[in-house]
Design a protein around this motif. Structure first.
Motif, short mmCIF file in Angstrom:
data_model
loop_
_atom_site.label_atom_id
_atom_site.label_comp_id
_atom_site.label_asym_id
_atom_site.label_seq_id
_atom_site.Cartn_x
_atom_site.Cartn_y
_atom_site.Cartn_z
N ALA A 144 1.11 5.60 2.04
CA ALA A 144 1.54 4.24 2.12
C ALA A 144 -0.58 4.11 2.66
O ALA A 144 -0.94 3.22 3.54
N GLY A 195 -2.13 2.80 0.33
CA GLY A 195 -3.49 1.84 -0.74
C GLY A 195 -3.78 0.23 0.33
O GLY A 195 -3.57 0.17 1.26
N PRO A 217 1.26 -1.64 3.08
CA PRO A 217 2.23 -1.42 4.10
C PRO A 217 2.62 -1.79 4.97
O PRO A 217 3.75 -2.53 5.81
N LEU A 256 1.80 8.43 4.44
CA LEU A 256 0.67 8.86 4.22
C LEU A 256 -0.21 8.31 4.67
O LEU A 256 0.22 6.68 3.41
N GLN A 301 -4.42 6.47 5.26
CA GLN A 301 -5.66 6.22 5.37
C GLN A 301 -6.20 4.84 5.35
O GLN A 301 -7.13 4.23 6.19
N SER A 358 -3.47 8.92 -5.14
CA SER A 358 -2.33 9.88 -4.00
C SER A 358 -1.68 11.05 -4.12
O SER A 358 -1.14 11.35 -3.68
N ALA A 412 -3.78 12.78 -2.14
CA ALA A 412 -3.34 12.39 -0.31
C ALA A 412 -1.90 13.22 -0.04
O ALA A 412 -1.60 13.88 0.64
N GLY A 443 6.22 4.93 -2.87
CA GLY A 443 5.02 4.15 -2.93
C GLY A 443 5.51 3.20 -1.53
O GLY A 443 6.72 3.13 -0.66
N ALA A 444 4.98 2.46 -0.86
CA ALA A 444 5.44 1.87 0.28
C ALA A 444 5.21 0.21 0.25
O ALA A 444 5.53 -0.52 1.07
N ALA A 451 0.09 -2.33 -15.65
CA ALA A 451 0.06 -2.91 -14.49
C ALA A 451 0.87 -0.78 -13.92
O ALA A 451 0.88 -0.94 -12.43
N GLY A 455 2.60 2.61 -15.27
CA GLY A 455 3.13 3.57 -15.75
C GLY A 455 4.32 3.32 -16.81
O GLY A 455 5.45 3.11 -16.90
N LYS A 474 -0.69 2.61 -17.13
CA LYS A 474 -1.40 1.56 -17.15
C LYS A 474 -2.28 1.08 -18.43
O LYS A 474 -3.02 0.88 -18.89
N MET A 516 9.03 3.04 -11.21
CA MET A 516 8.79 2.64 -10.64
C MET A 516 7.57 2.81 -8.81
O MET A 516 7.48 2.77 -7.98
N GLY A 517 7.02 4.53 -9.43
CA GLY A 517 5.81 5.22 -8.61
C GLY A 517 6.82 5.68 -7.85
O GLY A 517 6.71 6.29 -6.55
N TYR A 541 9.09 9.24 -7.18
CA TYR A 541 9.83 10.63 -7.21
C TYR A 541 10.01 11.36 -6.69
O TYR A 541 9.96 11.71 -5.96
N TRP A 550 13.74 -5.57 -7.43
CA TRP A 550 12.65 -4.65 -7.41
C TRP A 550 11.38 -5.27 -7.34
O TRP A 550 11.16 -6.08 -9.16
#
Ligand code: ADQ
Length: 411
Positions: free
Chosen positions: A12, A14, A29, A58, A60, A101, A104, A124-125, A161, A163, A178, A196-197, A199, A258
């Motif tokens: 989180a 980004g 997020p 996570l 920042q 990431s 992180a 991802g968030a 945009a 993977g 990307k 979709m990011g 994992y 999505w």
């Protein structure tokens, strides 16, 4: 209740530059969505609904309102060993912020080691969707591979945009983060299989990979750019196709929904979908609820009809708790908690965040108004894009005016 020993990690941190000015003083997020949610509520609800009740988040970048939201909204029963805990960047591994990431996660490995999970679900968030991650974990275990990535079909023109996954029967042959150019799918050249990011990792394998990555000076320490490609070379990667995911209560239309709402136009379009007569994404799926901060203490929404010009209505709109529409006209709009729409005003095709004030004799059209915006009596916004730009507001490519938090729109 999920059976496997899983710890979930939500990325989180980004920055959300493309959502400016909505991310001026909050992390992406934490951006409000759909009336009373914040973007991160969708990922966290998916985890809880999947049965995963131990999650670290996570954070920042400008994380204050995100931390506050998580702590206030996602308190769980610590007595039962359940928690959602925000972990800010702590400079545990050197005097720098998270480099990417992957870094992180690496810098938060102490929390993983404390918990000793067999598997890590890392998501991802920033996306709006419903997904049962326990089905992805089952696929991961069955594959015997150290790493599983979730894939969804996306238009090939969006490849830069995402993977991009090249797979055969679930076995990932190549992963390009990307790429500017890539080939389409063999059965549909207009599409790619995008990551979709999200994992799943076998914990001990991820720890080893992150330690190697940390020592690699050429790495950007990014999950998609570095860690997944590492596993393609070492141990193999399993691809879990999102189309196989089944969530209770999903409709034919929204089962493969999505959305990355990372740009202002995508953010706005996702809102307009919510208020269309037959939205693709069904917020009213009570079998897989999206949780957020309880605002039940707020009074219910109220409308007051104004006989003089027959206003005081909301049509094709979402109207949250604590809203008062007093003699104003609201169409095709989302009103977040605490919004007040005064007499002789017209609000259309707009997203109004918490506590916006719409004065008398105003026109608000095709706009996103962040929290606490005041539109003064006789003012207009979203009607003349050139004027809005001249007043310092953002106007998107498709002509949506965005007004930052706390602004006053003068006549
Ligand atoms: P992006 O979303 O562009 O691509 P990134 O900016 O790393 O990648 O964001 C992924 C998630 O990690 C987001 O939730 C973001 O908030 C978070 N994040 C980013 N930097 C972080 C940091 N330093 N600390 C903590 N969290 C951080 C990724 C994948 C692609 C995939 C798309 C799908 O890299 O392969 O296709 O997601 O949207």
């Amino acid at each position: 209740m999920a059976k496997n020993n899983v710890l979930a990690i939500v990325l989180a941190g980004g920055e959300g530059k493309r959502l400016m000015p909505l991310t001026l003083d909050r992390a992406k997020p934490a951006v409000p969505f759909g009336g009373h949610y914040r973007l991160i509520d969708f990922a966290l609800s998916n985890l809880v609904n999947s049965g995963y009740l131990r999650t670290i988040v996570l954070t920042q970048y400008k994380s204050h309102s995100l931390d506050r939201h998580i702590v206030q909204t996602w308190r769980m029963s610590a007595n039962l060993g359940n928690y959602v805990a925000p972990i800010p960047a702590q400079q545990r591994q050197g005097k720098h912020w998270y480099l990417g990431s992957g870094d992180a996660v690496y810098q938060s490995l102490n929390a993983v080691r404390d918990e000793k999970p067999d598997y890590l679900v890392i998501v991802g968030a920033d996306n709006i969707y419903r997904m049962d991650f326990s089905q992805m974990v089952e696929s991961h275990i069955a594959s015997g591979k150290p790493c599983t990535i979730a894939g969804i079909r996306q238009p090939i023109e969006l490849s830069s945009a995402f993977g991009v996954i090249d797979q055969d029967g679930g076995d990932v042959k190549a992963f390009l983060e990307k790429p500017t150019h890539c080939e389409g799918l063999s059965d549909d050249p207009t599409k790619i299989l995008a990551s979709m990011g999200n994992y799943v990792f076998t914990t001990k394998d991820l720890i080893e990979a992150l330690e190697r990555d940390a020592a690699n000076e050429d790495s950007a320490h990014d999950m998609g750019g570095d860690i997944v490609p590492y596993f393609v070379e070492h141990g193999g990667v399993n691809c879990y196709d999102f189309i196989d995911n089944e969530v209770p209560g999903a409709t034919e239309r929204d089962r493969d929904y999505w959305r990355d709402v990372g740009t202002l136009d995508a953010f706005y379009d996702a809102h307009m979908d919510l208020i269309s007569v037959h939205p693709v994404f069904n917020l009213y799926n009570f079998e897989w609820p999206t949780y957020t901060k309880a605002d039940a203490w707020l009074p219910p929404a109220k409308t007051t009809f104004n006989d003089a010009d027959r206003r005081g209505v909301a049509i094709d709109s979402i109207v949250s708790n604590g809203v008062i529409i007093s003699g104003g006209n609201v169409e095709h709009s989302i009103l977040s908690p605490g919004t007040y729409v005064h007499s002789y005003s017209s609000v259309s095709e707009s997203v109004l965040m918490h506590n916006t004030r719409i004065g008398r004799h105003t026109v608000v059209a095709k706009s996103i108004l962040d929290k606490d915006v005041v539109v003064e009596e006789n003012a207009t916004i979203g009607v003349d894009p050139e004027r809005d730009r001249a007043r310092g507001f953002t106007v998107t490519e498709s002509g949506i005016t965005v007004v930052p938090k706390g602004s006053i729109v003068h006549p």
